[in-house]
Enzyme design. Sequence first.
Site, short mmCIF file in Angstrom:
data_model
loop_
_atom_site.label_atom_id
_atom_site.label_comp_id
_atom_site.label_asym_id
_atom_site.label_seq_id
_atom_site.Cartn_x
_atom_site.Cartn_y
_atom_site.Cartn_z
N HIS A 1 0.68 -0.84 -0.31
CA HIS A 1 -0.20 -0.35 -0.30
C HIS A 1 0.41 1.38 0.22
O HIS A 1 0.62 2.19 -0.75
CB HIS A 1 -0.95 0.14 1.04
N ASP B 1 -6.64 4.71 1.87
CA ASP B 1 -6.89 3.46 1.46
C ASP B 1 -8.23 2.42 1.69
O ASP B 1 -9.00 2.63 2.13
CB ASP B 1 -5.53 2.68 1.37
O1 UPG Z 1 11.79 -10.36 -2.31
C1 UPG Z 1 10.82 -9.27 -2.61
C2 UPG Z 1 9.53 -9.34 -2.10
C3 UPG Z 1 8.90 -8.04 -2.51
N1 UPG Z 1 9.74 -7.05 -3.45
C4 UPG Z 1 8.50 -5.87 -3.58
O2 UPG Z 1 7.86 -5.03 -2.66
C5 UPG Z 1 6.14 -5.02 -3.00
C6 UPG Z 1 4.73 -6.58 -2.73
O3 UPG Z 1 4.11 -5.73 -3.07
P1 UPG Z 1 2.94 -6.42 -3.57
O4 UPG Z 1 3.23 -7.84 -4.93
O5 UPG Z 1 1.74 -5.89 -3.96
O6 UPG Z 1 2.67 -7.76 -2.63
P2 UPG Z 1 2.28 -7.89 -1.46
O7 UPG Z 1 2.87 -7.16 -0.55
O8 UPG Z 1 1.37 -9.30 -0.89
O9 UPG Z 1 0.75 -6.42 -1.32
C7 UPG Z 1 -1.04 -6.43 -0.56
O10 UPG Z 1 -0.54 -5.22 -1.45
C8 UPG Z 1 -1.36 -5.97 -2.58
C9 UPG Z 1 -1.87 -4.20 -3.05
O11 UPG Z 1 -2.57 -3.71 -2.85
C10 UPG Z 1 -2.54 -6.65 -3.07
O12 UPG Z 1 -2.46 -6.77 -4.36
C11 UPG Z 1 -2.21 -7.44 -2.23
O13 UPG Z 1 -3.07 -8.52 -2.37
C12 UPG Z 1 -1.30 -7.47 -0.49
O14 UPG Z 1 -1.43 -8.55 -0.82
C13 UPG Z 1 6.42 -5.21 -4.18
O15 UPG Z 1 7.19 -3.68 -5.16
C14 UPG Z 1 7.31 -6.16 -4.73
O16 UPG Z 1 8.67 -5.17 -6.15
C15 UPG Z 1 10.70 -6.51 -2.90
O17 UPG Z 1 11.18 -5.57 -3.43
N2 UPG Z 1 11.46 -7.93 -3.17
#
Ligand code: UPG
Length: 472
Positions: free
Chosen positions: A20, A105
Amino acid sequence: MADANSSPHVVVVSSPGLGHITPFVELTKLLVLRHHFTATIITFSDLPFSLPSSISTIQLPVLELPADTDIGVRISLTMANSVSPLRQILISLQQTTRIAAVIFDLFGVDHLSMVKELHIPTYLFLTSNLFFLSFKLHLPALDESTVGEFRDLPEPLKLPGCVPLKGVDFLSPLQKRESETCAIVVHGARKYNNVDGILVNSFEALEAGAAKFLKQRGGGKPPVWPIGPLTASDSDMWYEDHSHDCIEWLNRHPSGSVIFICFGSGGALSWEQTRELALGLEMSEQRFLWVVRAACDTGLSGSFFNPNQSRDDPMEFLPEGFVENTKERGMTVMSWAPQRQVLGHNATGGFVSHCGWNSVLESLVNGVPIVAWPLYAEQKMNAVLLEEGAKVALRVKEGENGVVRREEVAKVVKELMEGEEGKQVRRGMQVMKKEAARAVGKEGSSYKALEELFLWFCSLLVAVGFPFSARF
Ligand SMILES: O=c1ccn([C@@H]2O[C@H](COP(=O)(O)OP(=O)(O)O[C@H]3O[C@H](CO)[C@@H](O)[C@H](O)[C@H]3O)[C@@H](O)[C@H]2O)c(=O)[nH]1
């Protein structure tokens, strides 16, 4: 009181969680840099970004709750608990600035009436897609008309302009009607039409049908602006290691030859599933880069966000001999990798993803086709949109007990990287990559939506007598 010549101010309130915070920060930067607003970001955790000086930050405390509290309940209670401190912050900001908007949000809906009492326009920024928004807008009616579990609905749900959606693919908190999380989600959805506008981190070309419907719906409903893809643009986040070994490793492999496996900021697999994935990757004979997490049965091991969240050694959960057997063509990384750099690397040709929306957008802007492996939250809905709507992903099929077996892993990974069906998806992704760039480029649909939003902010301010300085 506010200086008549000062810039309008926006306050953005992001619930905890990297998924978020990242798009909220990007939105704020656009409003400040492109439209000369000043801004305050209110969060519940450290911000892993460096910010322009016209953006201030305030951090509110996370509510202390028992460790086993569901993450959705945890975030909702933390947000609900912040109504009073947020009110104080807004009142104090009103002494020196003219607040054009408070942007929340989906977890912030309990603040709406308090903000409205202060005569400040309120906006919702959905960090997911238009399909998700359409679903949420329809949910209160669906909740009233449905007896029993949603997964037993006889027909898939057909929302205007969207792909059909089976009950089993509804967002995870809705899978048990009697649960506290289900009640929270339905309660939140009832308030969506009470805001002054809704921003969505998606773009028209990706969801043309839903975009058309939502933009035309009228009837005094809040306008909808698809303003994405907003993905983190800088590489100055504290948790990114730019000299990470995995980038060095990617440098040694041919273009488009490596599949990247990563389940977002908190996603995790069970021990059995971790094993099946490992053996499937071995069987696939593809090059891979895998961010391995400590096993966990709920699909979610994360706290709000902490790249090194688990104390367990993730490598202990891999089958014996796996690292040695695959060392010529595979690399495993513990818990966290610089994902945006990996997806932007020439050697990366595919992405096994939990379909968190930020990961999806990062894949889209880099043209990397997806193997959709949804775990929790709205990720199954995202998988449906990507596979059946946009046709930029292949989805894994779960076998007995919900486990994706090694044969299925090998088949779908191979298909995405070199198969005929995979070819369509790879092509589809190239088209979407161009569309994504077009949408945020000058005169693109998202660029224009942000301009409209800016004018809308201004018109609401003029309506309450705010005199704009020459800059506007
Ligand atoms: O090893 C890692 C793992 C993640 N990331 C970053 O972390 C973020 C992850 O975001 P996202 O892919 O949206 O996953 P979540 O953190 O699981 O996101 C939550 O928020 C999102 C946006 O609302 C929803 O779509 C998901 O279901 C919810 O779990 C991204 O920018 C990735 O690039 C890294 O850089 N390295």
